[in-house]
Design a protein around this motif. Structure first.
Motif, PDB file in Angstrom:
ATOM      1  N   GLN A  96      61.204  40.715  28.057  1.00 15.74           N
ATOM      2  CA  GLN A  96      59.807  41.010  27.657  1.00 15.74           C
ATOM      3  C   GLN A  96      58.879  40.606  28.422  1.00 15.74           C
ATOM      4  N   GLY A  97      59.182  39.176  28.831  1.00 14.80           N
ATOM      5  CA  GLY A  97      57.919  38.655  29.782  1.00 14.80           C
ATOM      6  C   GLY A  97      58.111  39.111  31.090  1.00 14.80           C
ATOM      7  N   LEU A  98      59.258  39.703  31.717  1.00 16.94           N
ATOM      8  CA  LEU A  98      59.229  40.171  33.009  1.00 16.94           C
ATOM      9  C   LEU A  98      58.582  41.647  32.831  1.00 16.94           C
ATOM     10  N   LEU A  99      58.847  42.420  31.686  1.00 16.30           N
ATOM     11  CA  LEU A  99      57.930  43.710  31.634  1.00 16.30           C
ATOM     12  C   LEU A  99      56.644  43.517  31.686  1.00 16.30           C
ATOM     13  N   PHE A 100      55.974  42.318  30.596  1.00 20.66           N
ATOM     14  CA  PHE A 100      54.567  42.220  30.651  1.00 20.66           C
ATOM     15  C   PHE A 100      54.123  41.832  31.927  1.00 20.66           C
ATOM     16  N   LEU A 101      54.700  41.164  33.048  1.00 18.61           N
ATOM     17  CA  LEU A 101      54.376  40.972  34.215  1.00 18.61           C
ATOM     18  C   LEU A 101      54.083  42.143  34.932  1.00 18.61           C
ATOM     19  N   THR A 102      54.756  43.159  34.675  1.00 16.50           N
ATOM     20  CA  THR A 102      54.566  44.438  35.572  1.00 16.50           C
ATOM     21  C   THR A 102      53.252  44.903  34.997  1.00 16.50           C
ATOM     22  N   LEU A 103      52.798  44.705  33.935  1.00 20.87           N
ATOM     23  CA  LEU A 103      51.692  45.449  33.339  1.00 20.87           C
ATOM     24  C   LEU A 103      50.202  44.839  33.532  1.00 20.87           C
ATOM     25  N   VAL A 104      50.216  43.532  34.131  1.00 17.09           N
ATOM     26  CA  VAL A 104      48.954  42.940  34.200  1.00 17.09           C
ATOM     27  C   VAL A 104      48.457  43.319  35.720  1.00 17.09           C
ATOM     28  N   PRO A 105      47.080  43.170  35.465  1.00 18.34           N
ATOM     29  CA  PRO A 105      46.143  43.843  36.884  1.00 18.34           C
ATOM     30  C   PRO A 105      46.454  43.098  38.050  1.00 18.34           C
ATOM     31  N   SER A 106      46.098  43.195  39.104  1.00 20.20           N
ATOM     32  CA  SER A 106      46.166  42.595  40.703  1.00 20.20           C
ATOM     33  C   SER A 106      45.400  41.481  40.580  1.00 20.20           C
ATOM     34  N   CYS A 127      36.815  45.295  46.555  1.00 18.06           N
ATOM     35  CA  CYS A 127      36.850  46.436  45.198  1.00 18.06           C
ATOM     36  C   CYS A 127      37.960  46.709  44.577  1.00 18.06           C
ATOM     37  N   ALA A 128      39.340  46.858  45.408  1.00 20.63           N
ATOM     38  CA  ALA A 128      40.495  47.244  44.793  1.00 20.63           C
ATOM     39  C   ALA A 128      40.772  46.186  43.588  1.00 20.63           C
ATOM     40  N   GLY A 129      40.827  45.038  44.175  1.00 19.86           N
ATOM     41  CA  GLY A 129      41.222  43.845  43.105  1.00 19.86           C
ATOM     42  C   GLY A 129      40.068  43.968  41.967  1.00 19.86           C
ATOM     43  N   SER A 130      38.719  44.200  41.966  1.00 16.45           N
ATOM     44  CA  SER A 130      37.701  44.146  41.171  1.00 16.45           C
ATOM     45  C   SER A 130      38.205  45.342  40.132  1.00 16.45           C
ATOM     46  N   PHE A 131      38.418  46.455  40.893  1.00 11.94           N
ATOM     47  CA  PHE A 131      38.683  47.656  39.937  1.00 11.94           C
ATOM     48  C   PHE A 131      39.950  47.333  39.044  1.00 11.94           C
ATOM     49  N   SER A 132      40.836  46.752  39.641  1.00 10.68           N
ATOM     50  CA  SER A 132      42.189  46.547  38.831  1.00 10.68           C
ATOM     51  C   SER A 132      41.967  45.524  37.863  1.00 10.68           C
TER      52      SER A 132
END
Length: 338
Positions: A96-106, A127-132
């Motif tokens: 569950q923690g691993l799956l959550f990790l894949t969902l957070v922004p850059s 800009c890419a990091g800010s948009f994410s």
């Protein structure tokens, strides 16, 4: 391959929570302070993001769309694929923690730093990091509710209210008040950076204290942690490879591919920890463990890659194609302003 000093502080905070967890009234005070810290963090995120720079960055929409797709589509697909490793390699809570990790922004800061070291497109990385980060305030909770179900609060009215009040409202308030507080935040950037990190340490202490009181750490063994690290190493390797060669397939130039690789292959600890606290509550400690480990891993690996990219030979510029002194000045000015 340096170890991030902040990771050592986080681990120290985990150790304090293990030895001296907050209980009773102390736990209530810590929980309230953590909630206020999360709101303040997202207020600062909103106040720091320049709306004008964000709008200007939309001109490079293909690159930003690619980074967002890597962050919120490809990463979650890898997380879902890892479901087949339960219970052989991962326990269900670790998954569950691993799956959550894949969902957070850059990330923002490290993406910019590594892109700069590798001589990539730094304005695009900003800009890419800010948009994410901006998209993650909405997309991450929705993906967590859809993919994690009851473990992240589901689509209940209470979880929606928490997300709106603790994440979205402070962020929007920061954007609205940026005109008046932006100068103050810029002048005191260093001090407020310490406030940021102290707030996250408080969130970590509260989450791990709750985990200790409930005894959930008895579910984690050294063998399971080794399995988690192995899975995360594979996920990171896949994303680094995909972002680099995928950028080539999409006909991005070298500078843009560097920005895509570093912005599209990493996950933000600063955004993920507060979100996990809101979404998982008492189970946040196990939910953030994979993210903490992945954060350090990505820094170490990307530091090596950035230094190697910096040694890549630059394409030769013919005399006819070489920019004039005036155009070089204009390009340098545009880069600094971006």
């Amino acid at each position: 391959m340096p170890i991030d000093p902040y990771i050592l502080l986080l681990l120290g905070t985990v150790g304090v929570a293990a030895l001296l967890p907050a209980r009773g009234t102390g736990a209530d005070v810590a929980s309230g302070a953590s909630t206020a810290a999360i709101a303040f963090l997202f207020f600062l995120y909103g106040a720091r993001l320049s709306t004008r720079e964000a709008l200007d960055g939309l001109k490079h929409w293909r690159l930003h769309t690619t980074v967002l797709a890597c962050t919120f589509v490809v990463f979650p697909l890898l997380g879902l694929a890892a479901r087949g490793l339960v219970p052989v390699l991962l326990t269900h809570p670790l998954y569950q923690g691993l799956l959550f990790l894949t969902l957070v922004p850059s990330t923002v800061q490290s993406s910019i730093a590594f892109t700069s070291i590798a001589r990539g497109n730094v304005p695009a990385a900003i800009c890419a990091g800010s948009f994410s980060s901006l998209a993650g305030i909405v997309v991450t909770p929705l993906l967590a509710a859809a993919l994690l179900g009851g473990n992240a609060g589901g689509f209940s009215a209470d979880s929606v209210v928490k997300i709106v009040l603790q994440l979205l409202v402070p962020f929007l308030a920061g954007q609205l008040l940026r005109r008046w507080v932006g100068g103050f935040i810029t002048r005191h950037k260093k001090v407020l950076g310490y406030v940021d990190r102290a707030s996250i340490l408080l969130v970590v202490y509260t989450a791990f204290s709750e985990g200790m009181v409930q005894g959930i750490w008895h579910q984690v063994s050294a063998l399971r942690l080794a399995g988690l690290l192995a899975v995360e190493a594979v996920v990171l390797a896949v994303m680094l490879t995909l972002t680099w060669y995928g950028g080539r397939a999409l006909r991005f130039d070298r500078e843009d591919r560097i920005a895509i690789q570093f912005a599209g292959s990493k996950k933000s600890l600063a955004s993920g920890l507060p979100m996990a606290s809101v979404l998982f509550g008492a189970h946040a400690s196990l939910a953030v463990l994979p993210l903490m480990l992945f954060h350090q891993m990505q820094l170490m690996v990307c530091a090596v890659i950035a230094k190697r990219r910096a040694r890549d030979p630059q394409p030769e510029v013919t005399e006819a194609a070489a920019p004039t002194a005036g155009s070089r000045t204009a390009v340098g000015t545009a880069t600094r302003s971006g």
